[in-house]
Design an enzyme around this catalytic site. Structure first.
Site, mmCIF file in Angstrom:
data_model
loop_
_atom_site.group_PDB
_atom_site.id
_atom_site.type_symbol
_atom_site.label_atom_id
_atom_site.label_comp_id
_atom_site.label_asym_id
_atom_site.label_seq_id
_atom_site.Cartn_x
_atom_site.Cartn_y
_atom_site.Cartn_z
ATOM 1 N N ILE A 1 32.907 -22.779 -31.060
ATOM 2 C CA ILE A 1 34.333 -22.535 -30.826
ATOM 3 C C ILE A 1 34.417 -22.177 -29.352
ATOM 4 O O ILE A 1 33.664 -21.341 -28.856
ATOM 5 C CB ILE A 1 34.927 -21.431 -31.745
ATOM 6 C CG1 ILE A 1 36.417 -21.210 -31.422
ATOM 7 C CG2 ILE A 1 34.145 -20.116 -31.682
ATOM 8 C CD1 ILE A 1 37.163 -20.374 -32.473
ATOM 9 N N SER A 2 35.289 -22.857 -28.635
ATOM 10 C CA SER A 2 35.397 -22.660 -27.188
ATOM 11 C C SER A 2 35.928 -21.262 -26.897
ATOM 12 O O SER A 2 36.533 -20.627 -27.760
ATOM 13 C CB SER A 2 36.350 -23.703 -26.599
ATOM 14 O OG SER A 2 35.983 -24.989 -27.048
ATOM 15 N N CYS A 3 35.706 -20.784 -25.660
ATOM 16 C CA CYS A 3 36.169 -19.440 -25.311
ATOM 17 C C CYS A 3 37.708 -19.415 -25.298
ATOM 18 O O CYS A 3 38.353 -20.446 -25.092
ATOM 19 C CB CYS A 3 35.577 -18.977 -23.991
ATOM 20 S SG CYS A 3 35.676 -20.183 -22.702
#
Ligand code: SAH
Length: 184
Positions: free
Chosen positions: A30-32
């Protein structure tokens, strides 16, 4: 959109840190948190848009996009990894958004069945923007993608007009590599 609901249990305490977190599957994260406005603001993602995401990951990006485009819009998200898409599907079942179209497949090929799209976000790094995605973009449409140039990844914003294609660099990013037909 409660981000913790899209994160594996063992990492939930870190849900709001500016870091990507691992997901089930090969090479999925999950991207930041800041990466969602980083993508969606230059896209000008708005109500009523038909939106395609390449790389569903946790499903969080799809849920945020669905919140923005509203019931008049459309969110289609393609994920190549069967474990990852199963995780996303379970997460999205916990939201009010049952109308997000999740597709297991190679997102480098887009999803022509529901094209054209007003906006496209590629959330894995590629060496060039896959041509099927540009083809499935509507005139007046925009696409963002992390593109590898030598040792760095640049987030490119592409605009498709009746006159042609324009691109500009938004900034440096770091994403997992795209798999499939347009693998790096
Ligand atoms: N948008 C996601 C972040 C995804 S990380 C989120 O909000 O959580 C990148 C994802 O792209 C990974 O899940 C990886 O499996 C997926 N991916 C890589 N190559 C792909 C391809 N060709 N088609 C679809 N998904 C791909």
């Amino acid at each position: 959109m409660p981000r913790e609901d899209f994160i594996p249990l063992q990492y939930r305490d870190y849900a709001y840190l500016e870091v990507p977190l691992p997901l089930p599957g090969t090479q999925a994260t999950i991207s930041c948190p800041h990466s969602y406005p980083l993508f969606y603001e230059p896209l000008g993602l708005d109500q009523g848009h038909r939106f395609l995401e390449v790389g569903t990951g946790s499903g969080y990006g799809s849920a945020v996009a669905r919140e923005i485009v509203g019931a008049e819009g459309l969110v289609v998200s393609v994920e190549i990894d069967p474990l990852t898409i199963a995780f996303a599907r379970a997460n999205l079942e916990g939201t009010a958004y049952r109308d997000i179209v999740l597709v297991q497949g190679d997102g480098g090929l887009g999803y022509p069945e529901l094209s054209p799209y007003d906006r496209i976000a590629v959330t894995a790094a590629c060496s060039t923007i896959p041509p099927p995605l540009t083809e499935q973009l509507a005139i007046g449409g925009r696409l963002v993608a992390p593109v590898i140039e030598q040792e760095t990844q640049n987030l490119l914003l592409l605009e498709k007009t009746a006159e042609g294609i324009r691109t500009r660099v938004i900034g440096e990013v770091l994403y997992v590599s795209l798999r499939g037909a347009y693998a790096v």
